[in-house]
Design an enzyme around this catalytic site. Sequence first.
Site, PDB file in Angstrom:
ATOM      1  N   ARG A 205       0.831  -1.214   0.000  1.00 11.46           N
ATOM      2  CA  ARG A 205       0.000   0.000   0.000  1.00 11.46           C
ATOM      3  C   ARG A 205       0.870   1.270   0.000  1.00 11.46           C
ATOM      4  O   ARG A 205       1.034   1.916  -1.028  1.00 11.46           O
ATOM      5  CB  ARG A 205      -0.952  -0.025   1.213  1.00 11.46           C
ATOM      6  CG  ARG A 205      -2.086   0.993   1.117  1.00 11.46           C
ATOM      7  CD  ARG A 205      -1.716   2.392   1.530  1.00 11.46           C
ATOM      8  NE  ARG A 205      -1.225   2.491   2.905  1.00 11.46           N
ATOM      9  CZ  ARG A 205      -0.704   3.592   3.415  1.00 11.46           C
ATOM     10  NH1 ARG A 205      -0.576   4.691   2.681  1.00 11.46           N
ATOM     11  NH2 ARG A 205      -0.271   3.621   4.672  1.00 11.46           N
ATOM     12  N   ASP A 206       1.495   1.581   1.113  1.00  7.06           N
ATOM     13  CA  ASP A 206       2.279   2.823   1.190  1.00  7.06           C
ATOM     14  C   ASP A 206       3.449   2.770   0.212  1.00  7.06           C
ATOM     15  O   ASP A 206       3.811   3.777  -0.404  1.00  7.06           O
ATOM     16  CB  ASP A 206       2.805   3.006   2.615  1.00  7.06           C
ATOM     17  CG  ASP A 206       3.119   4.452   2.958  1.00  7.06           C
ATOM     18  OD1 ASP A 206       2.684   5.340   2.213  1.00  7.06           O
ATOM     19  OD2 ASP A 206       3.801   4.692   3.968  1.00  7.06           O
TER      20      ASP A 206
ATOM     21  N   HIS B 243       5.091   4.544  12.545  1.00  3.39           N
ATOM     22  CA  HIS B 243       5.271   4.422  11.097  1.00  3.39           C
ATOM     23  C   HIS B 243       6.348   5.437  10.689  1.00  3.39           C
ATOM     24  O   HIS B 243       6.082   6.636  10.635  1.00  3.39           O
ATOM     25  CB  HIS B 243       3.920   4.735  10.454  1.00  3.39           C
ATOM     26  CG  HIS B 243       3.881   4.756   8.968  1.00  3.39           C
ATOM     27  ND1 HIS B 243       3.282   3.759   8.223  1.00  3.39           N
ATOM     28  CD2 HIS B 243       4.338   5.656   8.064  1.00  3.39           C
ATOM     29  CE1 HIS B 243       3.370   4.054   6.934  1.00  3.39           C
ATOM     30  NE2 HIS B 243       4.012   5.198   6.811  1.00  3.39           N
TER      31      HIS B 243
ATOM     32  N   HIS C 198       9.424   6.902   8.158  1.00  2.00           N
ATOM     33  CA  HIS C 198      10.066   6.964   6.842  1.00  2.00           C
ATOM     34  C   HIS C 198      11.541   7.295   7.068  1.00  2.00           C
ATOM     35  O   HIS C 198      11.883   7.999   8.024  1.00  2.00           O
ATOM     36  CB  HIS C 198       9.400   8.023   5.955  1.00  2.00           C
ATOM     37  CG  HIS C 198       8.101   7.551   5.376  1.00  2.00           C
ATOM     38  ND1 HIS C 198       7.909   7.350   4.035  1.00  2.00           N
ATOM     39  CD2 HIS C 198       6.939   7.199   5.962  1.00  2.00           C
ATOM     40  CE1 HIS C 198       6.682   6.920   3.814  1.00  2.00           C
ATOM     41  NE2 HIS C 198       6.052   6.822   4.973  1.00  2.00           N
TER      42      HIS C 198
ATOM     43  N   CYS D 109       6.515  10.143   0.187  1.00  2.04           N
ATOM     44  CA  CYS D 109       5.369  11.043   0.249  1.00  2.04           C
ATOM     45  C   CYS D 109       5.403  11.996  -0.944  1.00  2.04           C
ATOM     46  O   CYS D 109       6.432  12.604  -1.214  1.00  2.04           O
ATOM     47  CB  CYS D 109       5.424  11.823   1.554  1.00  2.04           C
ATOM     48  SG  CYS D 109       4.177  13.104   1.642  1.00  2.04           S
TER      49      CYS D 109
ATOM     50  N   ASN E  56       9.695   4.180   2.940  1.00  2.00           N
ATOM     51  CA  ASN E  56       9.445   3.701   4.291  1.00  2.00           C
ATOM     52  C   ASN E  56      10.703   3.041   4.830  1.00  2.00           C
ATOM     53  O   ASN E  56      11.562   2.598   4.064  1.00  2.00           O
ATOM     54  CB  ASN E  56       8.350   2.622   4.251  1.00  2.00           C
ATOM     55  CG  ASN E  56       6.992   3.198   3.984  1.00  2.00           C
ATOM     56  OD1 ASN E  56       6.561   3.300   2.853  1.00  2.00           O
ATOM     57  ND2 ASN E  56       6.317   3.586   5.033  1.00  2.00           N
TER      58      ASN E  56
HETATM   59  N1  COA Z   1     -13.507   5.040  -3.733  1.00  2.00           N
HETATM   60  C1  COA Z   1     -13.670   5.347  -5.029  1.00  2.00           C
HETATM   61  N2  COA Z   1     -14.078   6.532  -5.475  1.00  2.00           N
HETATM   62  C2  COA Z   1     -14.357   7.460  -4.541  1.00  2.00           C
HETATM   63  C3  COA Z   1     -14.236   7.208  -3.183  1.00  2.00           C
HETATM   64  C4  COA Z   1     -13.781   5.941  -2.775  1.00  2.00           C
HETATM   65  N3  COA Z   1     -13.610   5.636  -1.499  1.00  2.00           N
HETATM   66  N4  COA Z   1     -14.591   8.319  -2.519  1.00  2.00           N
HETATM   67  C5  COA Z   1     -14.922   9.241  -3.428  1.00  2.00           C
HETATM   68  N5  COA Z   1     -14.788   8.720  -4.652  1.00  2.00           N
HETATM   69  C6  COA Z   1     -14.992   9.378  -5.931  1.00  2.00           C
HETATM   70  C7  COA Z   1     -16.294  10.116  -6.039  1.00  2.00           C
HETATM   71  O1  COA Z   1     -17.310   9.253  -6.469  1.00  2.00           O
HETATM   72  C8  COA Z   1     -15.981  11.180  -7.044  1.00  2.00           C
HETATM   73  O2  COA Z   1     -15.939  10.602  -8.320  1.00  2.00           O
HETATM   74  P1  COA Z   1     -16.383  11.409  -9.616  1.00  2.00           P
HETATM   75  O3  COA Z   1     -15.458  12.595  -9.706  1.00  2.00           O
HETATM   76  O4  COA Z   1     -16.171  10.449 -10.726  1.00  2.00           O
HETATM   77  O5  COA Z   1     -17.788  11.800  -9.381  1.00  2.00           O
HETATM   78  C9  COA Z   1     -14.549  11.545  -6.701  1.00  2.00           C
HETATM   79  O6  COA Z   1     -13.999  10.384  -6.058  1.00  2.00           O
HETATM   80  C10 COA Z   1     -14.455  12.734  -5.785  1.00  2.00           C
HETATM   81  O7  COA Z   1     -15.199  12.512  -4.640  1.00  2.00           O
HETATM   82  P2  COA Z   1     -15.488  13.628  -3.539  1.00  2.00           P
HETATM   83  O8  COA Z   1     -16.447  13.059  -2.558  1.00  2.00           O
HETATM   84  O9  COA Z   1     -15.850  14.924  -4.220  1.00  2.00           O
HETATM   85  O10 COA Z   1     -14.155  13.802  -2.765  1.00  2.00           O
HETATM   86  P3  COA Z   1     -12.778  14.491  -3.090  1.00  2.00           P
HETATM   87  O11 COA Z   1     -12.557  14.828  -4.520  1.00  2.00           O
HETATM   88  O12 COA Z   1     -12.613  15.567  -2.101  1.00  2.00           O
HETATM   89  O13 COA Z   1     -11.795  13.272  -2.727  1.00  2.00           O
HETATM   90  C11 COA Z   1     -11.099  11.393  -1.414  1.00  2.00           C
HETATM   91  C12 COA Z   1     -11.804  12.726  -1.414  1.00  2.00           C
HETATM   92  C13 COA Z   1     -10.879  11.011   0.030  1.00  2.00           C
HETATM   93  C14 COA Z   1     -11.975  10.366  -2.106  1.00  2.00           C
HETATM   94  C15 COA Z   1      -9.756  11.521  -2.186  1.00  2.00           C
HETATM   95  O14 COA Z   1      -9.069  12.667  -1.782  1.00  2.00           O
HETATM   96  C16 COA Z   1      -8.880  10.327  -1.984  1.00  2.00           C
HETATM   97  O15 COA Z   1      -9.220   9.220  -2.404  1.00  2.00           O
HETATM   98  N6  COA Z   1      -7.711  10.499  -1.352  1.00  2.00           N
HETATM   99  C17 COA Z   1      -6.815   9.407  -1.075  1.00  2.00           C
HETATM  100  C18 COA Z   1      -5.481   9.920  -0.783  1.00  2.00           C
HETATM  101  C19 COA Z   1      -4.554   8.809  -0.385  1.00  2.00           C
HETATM  102  O16 COA Z   1      -4.829   7.633  -0.488  1.00  2.00           O
HETATM  103  N7  COA Z   1      -3.381   9.225   0.076  1.00  2.00           N
HETATM  104  C20 COA Z   1      -2.372   8.330   0.490  1.00  2.00           C
HETATM  105  C21 COA Z   1      -2.608   7.737   1.811  1.00  2.00           C
HETATM  106  S1  COA Z   1      -1.754   8.584   3.105  1.00  2.00           S
HETATM  107 ZN    ZN Z   2       4.028   6.296   5.011  1.00  2.95          ZN
END
Ligand code: COA
Ligand code: ZN
Length: 317
Positions: free
Chosen positions: A17-18, A210, A212, A243, A252
């Site tokens: 994942r990370d 955790h 890095h 990151c 990591n």
């Molecule tokens: N799985 C799949 N799609 C998702 C989802 C999920 N859990 N949550 C939201 N979406 C989709 C929505 O359906 C929307 O899709 P569309 O543009 O096709 O309509 C889009 O993502 C945006 O959703 P929204 O609710 O407006 O949220 P956002 O744009 O503010 O995004 C997150 C919020 C949380 C979904 C997004 O920022 C994200 O996935 N971040 C992950 C970051 C990450 O993993 N970082 C590393 C870990 S530390």
């Molecule tokens: Zn990390």
Amino acid sequence: MPNGFPARVRIYEVGPRDGLQNEAHPLDTDTKLGYIERLVAAGLREIEATSFVSPRAIPQLADADALLLRLPHGDGVRYPVLVPNMRGMERAISAGATAIAVFTAASDAFTEANIGMSVDSSLEAFRPVLAEAARRGVWTRAYVSTAFGCPFTGRIEPERVVDVSLRLADLGAQEICLGDTIGVGVPSQVHELTARHIDAGLPLDRLAYHFHDTRGTALANVLAGLEDGVSCFDASAGGTGGCPYAPGAAGNLATEDLVYLLDGLGIEHGVQLGGVLEAARFISGALRRPLASKVGQAGGWDPSTGRATDREARQRW
Ligand code: COA
Ligand code: ZN
């Protein structure tokens, strides 16, 4: 054990994942499964497999649903998956997840950049997720990223970290993992954070770290955590991961470097160094880059015989 070291440590593997989430080179599901199978064979029993986040945010993990359905079961392995909201929870449950991790940070700026929410609103988003997990008997962890420093706002007050941790614990998160997302932490900060969490009433066995290795302090920070009696540390086989908000960030802490340290200290963990190196070589080959870890480059060393071990696992570049 000296210095209050725990007799046994859980190594929580975050490579799939990370380690992979920011890799530009796209990997197919079979390659990810090959990595995970090797991690299981090495003895790892907690492997964070993927993320049920927006595929637009993390394209590398867009195959989460398909991957989860194909994970090897039967060895008592826990496969936590990252879940940012109810949408992610529904996907994770449909794919058979029995362990999840929610993730926020100690700073609003980072949380906004990462998941488009303030810390407060992320906690509200996790409330139904953690309630649903409790209802289903799903194991839960919560990350507090940027616990040692934020790439946007700099210094993070430890009080702030403790506040976020306690609110996550109140929402039902079973384990709280403090993340040094950009690898700026030093051992004195580890001691301070551990002490403050214990003073605030969080039991030691619910706390994980955790690290890095961005500035070479990850193993020193692990040692500080061990001295505090912490018994769960994250690592990534091959030292992958970095990151996106920390330019030039190394990955990591490498699982093989952690295993080497714990073996030398005589702390049990159930993971075989040779097997981890096998997984590490596999994934660095798939990503087409040399192994970044120290032990990956040098091989292991057995102090009782004075001989190098795992020489065959060395990468030739
Ligand atoms: N799985 C799949 N799609 C998702 C989802 C999920 N859990 N949550 C939201 N979406 C989709 C929505 O359906 C929307 O899709 P569309 O543009 O096709 O309509 C889009 O993502 C945006 O959703 P929204 O609710 O407006 O949220 P956002 O744009 O503010 O995004 C997150 C919020 C949380 C979904 C997004 O920022 C994200 O996935 N971040 C992950 C970051 C990450 O993993 N970082 C590393 C870990 S530390
Ligand atoms: Zn990390």
